[in-house]
Design a protein around this motif. Structure first.
Motif: not given
Ligand SMILES: NC(=O)c1ccc[n+]([C@@H]2O[C@H](COP(=O)([O-])OP(=O)(O)OC[C@H]3O[C@@H](n4cnc5c(N)ncnc54)[C@H](OP(=O)(O)O)[C@@H]3O)[C@@H](O)[C@H]2O)c1
Length: 320
Positions: A35, A82, A84, A112
């Protein structure tokens, strides 16, 4: 899937936006639907002349997104989360794979775009100020390349630590933008002699800590700008100029020169907790993640050229 890839290193226009095979999900890996991609200083240097494990090569350390696949040995990640991610390459793409241990859950309230900047940019800044820089309240620190991605976050950590924060940049306009993040005094190194200015601002003593992401002749000046028992952290080569360093100036005032590389300890419990803490601090509003500009992934060449024009303050982000 689409990715920004290159067949040879060179200027930003080596990028081609092409269909490439999707990443394979290793047994200990996850694959994410990307994203946001943080364009790291290292990505720019790698594109300009770094290693190419494959041709075409997809560059890039950091990307955030949603997990769409997990490997059979993955224990604590599941589809839909979600995260990273950090990997040696592959961020400039619609999907990317990463080892489970180099993925971190993004807390609610963190975008994001912000999360993509965490592992390398903010993790490294934290290492430089705290773990290896050992900055204490009341000390004075000089952040070289203060308007760069790492520099801007180092300024924030230094201010939070209670230090007096000096920073360098290539123009007064860039320096002015650093004040809101905690810079006390800025030095435009194109107009002023860096070492003389540091000495003037510290009554001739020099600073306690220097964070140097530039290297080369700038690193030599960092050594000179440090005072008695000063610590100098070398962690980058943004200046792109290799140069032999004269370390003679270290011993005369008990100074020390330390290298920092985030990747060397990223798999340790300490580093893992540090990245989680940083994400929590962003969620709590204690850290700002300045995203200067966003570009679509298809315009990666333009985004890299913008960074090389030295206009960006903080991070530039790509959106697939
Ligand atoms: N050791 C590690 O673990 C680690 C982790 C992250 C990054 N790094 C390295 O640290 C360096 C900085 O990373 P970053 O992400 O902060 O980079 P960045 O966001 O691209 O910022 C680099 C800054 O360096 C300054 N600069 C000074 N001389 C330059 C030159 N000749 N060409 C281009 N820029 C120059 C520029 O600011 P002014 O124009 O204001 O001078 C620029 O804003 C890179 O070499 C990167 O590879 C290392």
């Amino acid at each position: 899937m689409k990715a920004a890839v290159y067949y040879q290193t060179g200027p930003p226009d080596v990028f081609k936006y092409e269909d490439v095979p999707e990443p394979k999900c290793g047994r200990h890996e996850v694959v994410i639907d990307v994203k946001a991609i943080s364009i790291e200083g290292g990505d720019v240097l790698n594109r300009a002349g770094g290693p190419m494990p494959a041709v075409p090569h997809c560059v890039g350390y950091d990307a955030a997104g949603i997990i769409i696949q997990v490997g059979e040995k993955v224990k604590n990640r599941r589809v839909g989360q979600r995260v990273t991610t950090l990997n040696a390459f592959g961020s400039h793409a619609e999907k990317r794979a990463a080892q489970e241990i180099t993925t971190w859950i993004i807390p609610d309230g963190v975008s994001f775009e912000e999360a993509a900047c965490v592992p390398v940019t903010i993790g490294t800044a934290h290492e430089c100020i705290h773990e290896f820089g050992r900055l204490k309240k009341g000390e004075t620190v000089l952040i070289q390349a203060g308007a760069g991605g790492v520099g801007l976050m180092a300024i924030q950590f230094a201010k939070r630590a209670g230090a007096r924060v000096l920073a360098t940049a290539s123009s007064d306009a860039r320096l002015e933008r650093l004040r809101e993040y905690g810079m006390d005094e800025g030095i435009n190194y194109r107009e002023k002699d860096l070492v003389a200015e540091v000495k003037r601002l510290t009554e001739g003593r020099g600073v306690d800590l220097v964070v140097d992401p530039v290297g080369g002749e700038v690193l030599q000046k960092s050594i000179e700008a440090a005072g008695p028992r000063g610590r100098i952290i070398t962690m980058g080569a943004a200046g792109r100029g290799a140069r032999e360093i004269d370390v003679g100036g270290l011993a005369v005032a008990n100074k020390s020169l330390t290298g920092v590389y985030l990747g060397a300890e990223i798999n340790t419990d300490r580093s893992q907790k540090m990245i989680i803490r940083i994400l929590d601090d962003i969620a709590a509003g204690l850290l700002k993640v300045p995203v200067d500009k966003k570009f679509p992934l298809s315009r990666a060449a333009e985004a890299h050229a913008y960074i090389e024009s030295r206009q960006a303050v903080g991070r530039v982000v790509l959106i697939p």
